[in-house]
Design a protein around this motif. Structure first.
Motif, short mmCIF file in Angstrom:
data_model
loop_
_atom_site.label_atom_id
_atom_site.label_comp_id
_atom_site.label_asym_id
_atom_site.label_seq_id
_atom_site.Cartn_x
_atom_site.Cartn_y
_atom_site.Cartn_z
N LEU A 44 0.82 -1.21 0.00
CA LEU A 44 0.00 0.00 0.00
C LEU A 44 0.86 1.26 0.00
O LEU A 44 0.53 2.26 -0.66
CB LEU A 44 -0.94 0.00 1.20
CG LEU A 44 -2.10 -1.00 1.13
CD1 LEU A 44 -2.91 -0.97 2.42
CD2 LEU A 44 -2.99 -0.72 -0.07
N ILE A 297 -4.39 0.23 -6.07
CA ILE A 297 -4.64 0.20 -4.63
C ILE A 297 -5.59 -0.94 -4.27
O ILE A 297 -5.62 -1.40 -3.11
CB ILE A 297 -5.22 1.55 -4.14
CG1 ILE A 297 -4.98 1.69 -2.63
CG2 ILE A 297 -6.71 1.67 -4.45
CD1 ILE A 297 -5.27 3.07 -2.10
N CYS A 298 -6.31 -1.46 -5.25
CA CYS A 298 -7.19 -2.61 -5.01
C CYS A 298 -6.41 -3.92 -5.05
O CYS A 298 -6.65 -4.82 -4.24
CB CYS A 298 -8.30 -2.66 -6.05
SG CYS A 298 -9.41 -1.24 -6.04
N PRO A 301 -2.89 -5.10 -2.15
CA PRO A 301 -3.02 -5.97 -0.98
C PRO A 301 -2.91 -7.45 -1.34
O PRO A 301 -2.39 -8.25 -0.56
CB PRO A 301 -4.42 -5.62 -0.45
CG PRO A 301 -4.64 -4.21 -0.88
CD PRO A 301 -3.98 -4.11 -2.23
N ILE A 339 -10.39 -9.42 0.76
CA ILE A 339 -9.84 -8.07 0.89
C ILE A 339 -9.92 -7.32 -0.44
O ILE A 339 -10.33 -6.15 -0.49
CB ILE A 339 -8.39 -8.13 1.39
CG1 ILE A 339 -8.36 -8.60 2.84
CG2 ILE A 339 -7.71 -6.75 1.26
CD1 ILE A 339 -6.99 -8.74 3.42
N MET A 340 -9.57 -7.99 -1.54
CA MET A 340 -9.59 -7.30 -2.83
C MET A 340 -11.01 -7.01 -3.31
O MET A 340 -11.25 -6.01 -3.99
CB MET A 340 -8.80 -8.10 -3.88
CG MET A 340 -7.30 -7.93 -3.73
SD MET A 340 -6.33 -8.78 -5.01
CE MET A 340 -7.00 -8.08 -6.51
N ALA A 343 -11.99 -3.96 -1.41
CA ALA A 343 -11.29 -2.80 -1.98
C ALA A 343 -11.91 -2.38 -3.31
O ALA A 343 -12.03 -1.18 -3.61
CB ALA A 343 -9.81 -3.13 -2.17
N LEU A 346 -15.18 -0.42 -2.64
CA LEU A 346 -14.88 0.94 -2.18
C LEU A 346 -14.38 1.82 -3.33
O LEU A 346 -14.78 2.98 -3.45
CB LEU A 346 -13.83 0.89 -1.06
CG LEU A 346 -14.31 0.31 0.27
CD1 LEU A 346 -13.13 0.19 1.24
CD2 LEU A 346 -15.40 1.18 0.89
N MET A 347 -13.52 1.25 -4.19
CA MET A 347 -12.99 2.03 -5.31
C MET A 347 -14.09 2.36 -6.31
O MET A 347 -14.08 3.44 -6.92
CB MET A 347 -11.86 1.27 -5.98
CG MET A 347 -11.22 2.01 -7.16
SD MET A 347 -10.56 3.65 -6.73
CE MET A 347 -9.12 3.18 -5.79
N GLU A 379 -12.13 -8.11 -9.66
CA GLU A 379 -11.19 -8.13 -8.54
C GLU A 379 -11.12 -9.46 -7.79
O GLU A 379 -10.03 -9.90 -7.43
CB GLU A 379 -11.49 -6.99 -7.57
CG GLU A 379 -11.18 -5.60 -8.10
CD GLU A 379 -9.73 -5.44 -8.54
OE1 GLU A 379 -8.82 -5.75 -7.74
OE2 GLU A 379 -9.52 -5.01 -9.68
#
Length: 453
Positions: A44, A297-298, A301, A339-340, A343, A346-347, A379
């Motif tokens: 990150l 950023i996605c 992680p 997690i992805m 992410a 959110l993105m 993702e």
């Protein structure tokens, strides 16, 4: 980085391997999380550095962003080749540590340092020679060629520092020490901000390249100090004999060469994709560049979890615990997907605001948001491909993943891009990317399940 603290971190997995029987899922999840969090934070911070570069350069206009975007696929190619060399040695070190052969792991480190320095030096010279012609080969317009060429020239100069820093970090991770590389990579982000602030105002695009290069050089010294002097597992002992061992280099080639070919295949496709996008104009090039940066950023992680999965499967393989290696790998894939996916959601919501930070150009903002939202649906599958590859790499299985990536990227992404770009423009290219990432994720996850039976 005191010795006692490092020992407890680096010996965590090793102590688990010495236990009889299979540890419970809570213990395994704790180990996956313990190793993944520092690696995720390191990834990150690396992305934050890209965001900072993109935002600072974006303030100079769409032309500046497009100039960096032109050569970004080639810099990614060179980084991938350096990473292949690092992985070829760090996988061996992880397996030696898992087997309790720490002196042999230190022997691998010595061979790695000499080989990586020589390789990165050759790569640097090649980059310097082609830097003037590269933007022309990639189809950049005259207005972009000077800045793109200068940016790549400075990047090429920084390759030895990037290579040695990456190698040292990978070796530390292979020994189980995820914390120190994470802290140092975070520090590099801070240094990058400082150097960019000082240099971009005066030198523009070239200042961004120089700022990143200076930050990489400082962290390279710190990483080498951490692995060669401070690491309780890998620190070099001059009293230990270390003659040349060709088996270490052959093993590095067996692991690293398919990875290098994989990056060549991926980056060759990305360069071909750049050629497909370039005729769409400066706005499309700039939008593509910052959309790639924002999407990272996605998925970064996932690369952090993949680093942990590689360490886990590598040390388990070295200890002869193949069943445990599969259990850790499956759990890592699940964590990565969760997690992805989060992410990506959110993105999807936040990307318009993100692009307003990265560029003042409204046209670029709108196009980047539109294409990124297409790709974000892939993702979960992208996560499966990243983490499965990391787990397979820890076992030393890199050839089949290379072939699967080659088939997926060239047979799906490029073919669809060429078919759709004429009708859908940049959106067609990103739709092709979305489909290909789903295919790749399924292929690599199936391979991971088959290889670890």
């Amino acid at each position: 980085m005191r010795g006692k603290k490092d020992i407890s971190s680096e010996k965590l997995l090793f102590s688990t391997l010495q236990q009889k029987g299979d540890p419970g899922w809570r213990q395994k999840l704790s180990i996956v999380w313990h190793l993944s969090v520092p690696a995720i934070l390191a990834q990150l911070t690396s992305i934050m550095m890209q965001y900072i570069d993109t935002a600072m350069v974006g303030s100079l206009g769409a032309g500046a962003s497009a100039a960096i975007g032109v050569v970004s696929t080639t810099t990614w190619l060179f980084n991938g080749l350096c990473n292949a060399v690092s992985s070829g040695f760090s996988v061996q070190a992880a397996q030696k540590v898992g087997a309790g052969q720490e002196q042999e792991a230190r022997k691998v480190l010595r061979h790695a340092l000499a080989t990586a320095l020589g390789f990165s030096g050759v790569l640097m010279l090649f980059g310097l020679v082609v830097s003037k012609h590269l933007p022309v080969w990639l189809g950049a317009g005259r207005e972009l060629q000077k800045n793109a060429s200068g940016y790549f020239f400075i990047y090429a100069l920084s390759l030895p520092a990037l290579q040695m820093s990456g190698l040292a970090g990978a070796m530390l991770q292979g020994s189980g020490n995820m914390l120190v590389p994470a802290v140092l990579n975070a520090s590099m982000c801070g240094l990058d901000v400082l150097f960019n602030w000082l240099l971009i105002r005066r030198f523009g695009v070239l200042g961004a390249a120089a700022g990143t290069a200076l930050a990489a050089a400082v962290i390279c010294v710190a990483m080498l100090y951490a692995v060669c002097i401070r690491s309780p597992v890998l620190r070099i002992n001059r009293k230990e004999p270390c003659g040349f061992d060709h088996k270490i280099l052959l093993r590095m080639l067996k692991i690293g060469l398919p990875m290098g070919l994989e990056h060549l295949a991926i980056c060759g496709a990305m360069i071909a994709s750049t050629r497909i996008i370039a005729p769409l104009g400066t706005v499309a090039m700039a939008a593509n560049s910052i959309a790639v940066t924002a999407e990272s950023i996605c998925y970064m992680p996932g690369y952090g979890i993949a680093a942990a999965a590689s360490t886990l499967s590598g040390q388990c393989t070295g200890a002869g615990r193949k069943k445990l290696a599969k259990s850790f790998s499956d759990l890592s894939v699940l964590v990565g997907c969760l997690i992805m996916t989060a992410a990506g959601v959110l993105m999807y919501v936040a990307c318009p605001a993100v692009f307003r930070m990265l560029t003042p150009d409204a046209q670029v903002q709108q196009l980047a948001a539109r294409v990124l939202r297409i790709e974000l649906f892939a993702e979960p599958f992208f996560a499966a491909s990243i983490v499965s590859s990391g787990a397979l790499r820890g076992m030393g299985d890199t050839l089949v993943p290379c072939i699967l990536n080659l088939v997926s990227i060239w047979g799906v992404r490029l073919l669809l891009s060429a078919l759709l770009v004429g009708q859908w423009g940049l959106s067609g290219v990103w739709f092709a990317m979305c489909v290909e990432l789903c295919v790749r994720g399924l292929l690599l996850f199936i391979r991971q399940q088959m290889a670890m039976r």
